[in-house]
Scaffold this motif. Structure first.
Motif, PDB file in Angstrom:
ATOM      1  N   SER A  34       0.826  -1.370  -0.190  1.00  0.00           N
ATOM      2  CA  SER A  34      -0.058  -0.074   0.232  1.00  0.00           C
ATOM      3  C   SER A  34       0.894   1.282   0.115  1.00  0.00           C
ATOM      4  O   SER A  34       2.163   0.973   0.172  1.00  0.00           O
ATOM      5  CB  SER A  34      -0.921   0.101   1.403  1.00  0.00           C
ATOM      6  OG  SER A  34      -0.220   0.071   2.414  1.00  0.00           O
ATOM      7  N   LEU A  35       0.252   2.405  -0.327  1.00  0.00           N
ATOM      8  CA  LEU A  35       1.108   3.661  -0.223  1.00  0.00           C
ATOM      9  C   LEU A  35       0.214   4.806   0.301  1.00  0.00           C
ATOM     10  O   LEU A  35      -1.134   4.899  -0.049  1.00  0.00           O
ATOM     11  CB  LEU A  35       1.598   4.091  -1.724  1.00  0.00           C
ATOM     12  CG  LEU A  35       2.715   5.033  -1.882  1.00  0.00           C
ATOM     13  CD1 LEU A  35       3.418   4.500  -3.229  1.00  0.00           C
ATOM     14  CD2 LEU A  35       1.899   6.355  -2.200  1.00  0.00           C
ATOM     15  N   SER A  36       0.679   5.392   1.192  1.00  0.00           N
ATOM     16  CA  SER A  36       0.002   6.440   1.761  1.00  0.00           C
ATOM     17  C   SER A  36       0.631   7.971   2.020  1.00  0.00           C
ATOM     18  O   SER A  36       1.954   8.053   1.733  1.00  0.00           O
ATOM     19  CB  SER A  36      -0.474   5.996   3.334  1.00  0.00           C
ATOM     20  OG  SER A  36       0.780   5.484   4.012  1.00  0.00           O
ATOM     21  N   LEU A  37       0.006   8.634   2.600  1.00  0.00           N
ATOM     22  CA  LEU A  37       0.411   9.990   2.860  1.00  0.00           C
ATOM     23  C   LEU A  37       0.246  10.420   4.340  1.00  0.00           C
ATOM     24  O   LEU A  37      -0.815  10.233   4.917  1.00  0.00           O
ATOM     25  CB  LEU A  37      -0.232  11.291   2.074  1.00  0.00           C
ATOM     26  CG  LEU A  37       0.291  12.529   2.351  1.00  0.00           C
ATOM     27  CD1 LEU A  37       1.778  12.903   2.135  1.00  0.00           C
ATOM     28  CD2 LEU A  37      -0.546  13.621   1.530  1.00  0.00           C
ATOM     29  N   HIS A 227       4.299   5.572  -7.063  1.00  0.00           N
ATOM     30  CA  HIS A 227       5.727   5.895  -6.561  1.00  0.00           C
ATOM     31  C   HIS A 227       6.186   6.830  -7.889  1.00  0.00           C
ATOM     32  O   HIS A 227       7.130   7.853  -7.425  1.00  0.00           O
ATOM     33  CB  HIS A 227       6.354   4.552  -6.569  1.00  0.00           C
ATOM     34  CG  HIS A 227       7.363   4.308  -5.990  1.00  0.00           C
ATOM     35  ND1 HIS A 227       8.609   4.903  -6.205  1.00  0.00           N
ATOM     36  CD2 HIS A 227       7.883   3.665  -4.871  1.00  0.00           C
ATOM     37  CE1 HIS A 227       9.678   4.715  -5.426  1.00  0.00           C
ATOM     38  NE2 HIS A 227       9.232   4.010  -4.335  1.00  0.00           N
ATOM     39  N   ALA A 228       6.264   6.477  -8.963  1.00  0.00           N
ATOM     40  CA  ALA A 228       6.752   7.232 -10.032  1.00  0.00           C
ATOM     41  C   ALA A 228       6.201   8.490 -10.035  1.00  0.00           C
ATOM     42  O   ALA A 228       6.834   9.712 -10.286  1.00  0.00           O
ATOM     43  CB  ALA A 228       6.501   6.505 -11.438  1.00  0.00           C
ATOM     44  N   ALA A 229       4.679   8.733  -9.819  1.00  0.00           N
ATOM     45  CA  ALA A 229       4.129   9.925  -9.911  1.00  0.00           C
ATOM     46  C   ALA A 229       4.630  10.892  -8.847  1.00  0.00           C
ATOM     47  O   ALA A 229       4.911  12.091  -8.940  1.00  0.00           O
ATOM     48  CB  ALA A 229       2.434   9.692  -9.720  1.00  0.00           C
ATOM     49  N   ILE A 230       4.882  10.473  -7.434  1.00  0.00           N
ATOM     50  CA  ILE A 230       5.351  11.138  -6.417  1.00  0.00           C
ATOM     51  C   ILE A 230       6.789  11.719  -6.878  1.00  0.00           C
ATOM     52  O   ILE A 230       7.046  12.789  -6.406  1.00  0.00           O
ATOM     53  CB  ILE A 230       5.068  10.354  -5.528  1.00  0.00           C
ATOM     54  CG1 ILE A 230       3.994   9.808  -4.700  1.00  0.00           C
ATOM     55  CG2 ILE A 230       6.329  10.865  -3.972  1.00  0.00           C
ATOM     56  CD1 ILE A 230       3.819   8.867  -3.949  1.00  0.00           C
ATOM     57  N   LEU A 231       7.506  10.813  -7.344  1.00  0.00           N
ATOM     58  CA  LEU A 231       9.023  11.236  -7.463  1.00  0.00           C
ATOM     59  C   LEU A 231       9.116  12.310  -8.636  1.00  0.00           C
ATOM     60  O   LEU A 231       9.854  13.087  -8.667  1.00  0.00           O
ATOM     61  CB  LEU A 231       9.661   9.919  -7.830  1.00  0.00           C
ATOM     62  CG  LEU A 231      10.138   9.096  -6.818  1.00  0.00           C
ATOM     63  CD1 LEU A 231      11.021   7.821  -7.140  1.00  0.00           C
ATOM     64  CD2 LEU A 231      10.530   9.650  -5.544  1.00  0.00           C
ATOM     65  N   ALA A 232       7.741  12.121  -9.438  1.00  0.00           N
ATOM     66  CA  ALA A 232       7.788  13.370 -10.316  1.00  0.00           C
ATOM     67  C   ALA A 232       6.995  14.504 -10.178  1.00  0.00           C
ATOM     68  O   ALA A 232       6.887  15.388 -11.044  1.00  0.00           O
ATOM     69  CB  ALA A 232       7.213  12.622 -11.853  1.00  0.00           C
ATOM     70  N   HIS A 233       6.478  14.527  -9.021  1.00  0.00           N
ATOM     71  CA  HIS A 233       5.502  15.526  -8.786  1.00  0.00           C
ATOM     72  C   HIS A 233       4.295  15.796  -9.691  1.00  0.00           C
ATOM     73  O   HIS A 233       4.189  16.825  -9.880  1.00  0.00           O
ATOM     74  CB  HIS A 233       6.216  16.842  -8.490  1.00  0.00           C
ATOM     75  CG  HIS A 233       7.311  16.876  -7.090  1.00  0.00           C
ATOM     76  ND1 HIS A 233       7.741  17.780  -6.475  1.00  0.00           N
ATOM     77  CD2 HIS A 233       7.495  15.840  -6.461  1.00  0.00           C
ATOM     78  CE1 HIS A 233       8.494  17.728  -5.260  1.00  0.00           C
ATOM     79  NE2 HIS A 233       8.352  16.262  -5.454  1.00  0.00           N
ATOM     80  N   ASP A 234       3.843  14.680 -10.000  1.00  0.00           N
ATOM     81  CA  ASP A 234       2.571  14.584 -11.031  1.00  0.00           C
ATOM     82  C   ASP A 234       1.555  14.525 -10.324  1.00  0.00           C
ATOM     83  O   ASP A 234       1.138  13.274 -10.244  1.00  0.00           O
ATOM     84  CB  ASP A 234       3.194  13.589 -12.148  1.00  0.00           C
ATOM     85  CG  ASP A 234       2.073  13.765 -13.390  1.00  0.00           C
ATOM     86  OD1 ASP A 234       1.044  14.091 -13.384  1.00  0.00           O
ATOM     87  OD2 ASP A 234       2.805  13.163 -14.337  1.00  0.00           O
ATOM     88  N   LEU A 235       0.795  15.524 -10.060  1.00  0.00           N
ATOM     89  CA  LEU A 235      -0.424  15.494  -9.204  1.00  0.00           C
ATOM     90  C   LEU A 235      -1.517  14.637 -10.179  1.00  0.00           C
ATOM     91  O   LEU A 235      -2.338  13.756  -9.654  1.00  0.00           O
ATOM     92  CB  LEU A 235      -1.040  16.731  -9.070  1.00  0.00           C
ATOM     93  CG  LEU A 235      -2.248  16.792  -8.025  1.00  0.00           C
ATOM     94  CD1 LEU A 235      -1.863  16.168  -6.666  1.00  0.00           C
ATOM     95  CD2 LEU A 235      -2.867  18.190  -7.873  1.00  0.00           C
ATOM     96  N   VAL A 236      -1.713  14.947 -11.198  1.00  0.00           N
ATOM     97  CA  VAL A 236      -2.709  14.118 -12.252  1.00  0.00           C
ATOM     98  C   VAL A 236      -2.414  12.512 -12.299  1.00  0.00           C
ATOM     99  O   VAL A 236      -3.531  12.035 -11.950  1.00  0.00           O
ATOM    100  CB  VAL A 236      -2.601  14.763 -13.720  1.00  0.00           C
ATOM    101  CG1 VAL A 236      -3.790  13.954 -14.551  1.00  0.00           C
ATOM    102  CG2 VAL A 236      -2.763  16.026 -13.797  1.00  0.00           C
ATOM    103  N   ARG A 237      -1.143  12.203 -12.454  1.00  0.00           N
ATOM    104  CA  ARG A 237      -0.766  10.788 -12.459  1.00  0.00           C
ATOM    105  C   ARG A 237      -1.015  10.195 -11.081  1.00  0.00           C
ATOM    106  O   ARG A 237      -1.725   9.151 -10.945  1.00  0.00           O
ATOM    107  CB  ARG A 237       0.469  10.836 -12.952  1.00  0.00           C
ATOM    108  CG  ARG A 237       0.923   9.391 -13.356  1.00  0.00           C
ATOM    109  CD  ARG A 237       2.221   9.408 -13.824  1.00  0.00           C
ATOM    110  NE  ARG A 237       3.104   8.075 -14.058  1.00  0.00           N
ATOM    111  CZ  ARG A 237       4.150   7.799 -14.258  1.00  0.00           C
ATOM    112  NH1 ARG A 237       5.220   8.993 -14.154  1.00  0.00           N
ATOM    113  NH2 ARG A 237       4.620   6.622 -14.529  1.00  0.00           N
ATOM    114  N   LEU A 238      -0.828  10.817  -9.873  1.00  0.00           N
ATOM    115  CA  LEU A 238      -0.869  10.298  -8.642  1.00  0.00           C
ATOM    116  C   LEU A 238      -2.440  10.262  -8.394  1.00  0.00           C
ATOM    117  O   LEU A 238      -3.072   9.322  -7.879  1.00  0.00           O
ATOM    118  CB  LEU A 238      -0.371  11.117  -7.492  1.00  0.00           C
ATOM    119  CG  LEU A 238      -0.498  10.582  -5.957  1.00  0.00           C
ATOM    120  CD1 LEU A 238       0.156   9.187  -6.103  1.00  0.00           C
ATOM    121  CD2 LEU A 238       0.122  11.517  -5.168  1.00  0.00           C
ATOM    122  N   GLY A 239      -3.155  11.475  -8.733  1.00  0.00           N
ATOM    123  CA  GLY A 239      -4.601  11.438  -8.349  1.00  0.00           C
ATOM    124  C   GLY A 239      -5.353  10.348  -9.026  1.00  0.00           C
ATOM    125  O   GLY A 239      -6.322   9.783  -8.606  1.00  0.00           O
TER     126      GLY A 239
END
Ligand code: PMV
Length: 334
Positions: A34-37, A227-239
């Motif tokens: 899992s992955l969280s904030l 993981h990749a979205a977080i490292l790229a600061h890509d909000l759309v991809r993470l969302g």
């Protein structure tokens, strides 16, 4: 010598890629990662004191939550957790556990995540143990699966692990709390029927939902993508991955028998608000846990607009705006 006390604090966390299912119930081992904030402001502050016995005093643990003795079920859960620490430290002293939660009651923010993370740190230190962060994460997991993640700050990944003793089912930091200025706006929807506990619901899902194997199979790709979205600061991809993970988890649970439905009408109204915000060009993405509340990921600059839109949604009773926060830390040792 274990006769000490320690106070620790931990923040709660919200999963962006959900944990839903165990591979071992006794050790609380997740069936998938899992992955969280981890969030600031809301969490638990816990003091543990091992009390040296003089004569035939009371050998039982005392558990105080929010200034009152804990109800027996929860006190027992805490006692079993402290037993793990006593066994590891080789001590046999009763403990006094005093905890306060700043997580609003019925907010749908899990106090068990921050509570067991703070307890793992405070109890182990008070017992004279100096555990590494992975060891603390493994210990916290025994209290609650999501607590393993609250040991760390910011974006955190939990590994399912493969070892039967669970020593590799621990969390680690993906990006710390200062790395990306996002927000989670929590829309508290009118309290509905009492939620089914996550442990009971996960068990029922695993036993009866025909979609459970498909759910588990989908998780690794979601974690890699997040993981990749977080490292790229890509909000759309993470969302996109956060919404997909939440919807798949709930779809899987809804297909259990009897079905597990956590949503109420305001949950659906808040989802509609998020979809409308996006149609208007605001980057907002929802996630939902084992309750009816809707948590919306957005940038810090968009948070006031997102919070206002959620507050104006029928059935939403309160909106909290939360920033990334640090992992569990000690705030007092004698
Ligand atoms: O930590 P538990 O056993 O309360 O389970 C948490 C389950 C969810 O909040 C729904 C998902 C998650 O990953 O936190």
């Amino acid at each position: 010598m274990a006769d000490g006390s320690c106070t620790a604090r931990a923040g709660t966390n919200i999963a962006l890629v959900k944990y839903w299912g165990k591979r071992d119930a006794a050790l609380n081992l997740p069936a998938a990662g899992s992955l969280s904030l981890t969030l600031e402001d809301f969490g638990s502050e816990t003091t543990v004191r091992f009390v040296r016995q003089t004569g035939g005093g009371d050998k039982r643990d005392r558990v105080i939550v929010g200034g009152k003795p804990a109800e027996p079920g929860f006190a027992g859960r805490v006692q079993r957790f402290v037993d793990l620490v006593r066994t590891r430290a080789g001590i046999d002293l009763p403990a006094e556990v005093v905890t306060t939660n700043s997580v609003p009651t019925a907010s749908g923010l899990a106090s068990s995540a921050s509570g067991f993370a703070a307890l793992a740190l405070a109890a182990s230190r008070a017992a004279g143990l100096h555990l590494s962060f992975p060891e603390l994460s493994e210990l916290a997991r025994r209290g609650s699966g999501s607590a393993a993640r609250s040991i760390f700050g910011g974006f955190v990944e939990m590994s399912a692990g493969t070892r039967i003793d669970g020593s590799d089912a621990v969390a680690h930091t993906v990006a710390d709390e200062k790395s990306w200025d996002v927000r989670l706006c929590v829309a508290i929807t009118a309290a509905g029927q009492k939620a089914v506990s996550s442990t009971a619901a996960m068990d029922l899902t695993a036993q009866t939902s025909p979609y459970y194997p498909a759910w588990l199979a989908s998780v690794p790709a979601d974690i890699a993508e997040a993981h990749a979205a977080i490292l790229a600061h890509d909000l759309v991809r993470l969302g996109v991955v956060a919404e997909r993970s939440a919807m798949r988890m709930h779809a899987c649970a809804m297909a259990a028998e009897p079905h597990i439905l956590y949503w109420n009408p305001a949950t659906l109204a808040a989802i509609s608000t998020v979809i409308e915000l996006r149609a208007d060009g605001t980057g907002a993405y929802f996630t939902i846990d084992a309750g009816p509340h809707v948590k919306v990921l957005c940038s810090a600059s968009d948070a006031p607009r997102v919070a206002a839109a959620l507050a104006g949604t029928p059935g939403v009773v309160r909106v909290l705006t939360l920033a990334p926060g640090p992992g569990a830390h000690i705030i007092g040792e004698p």
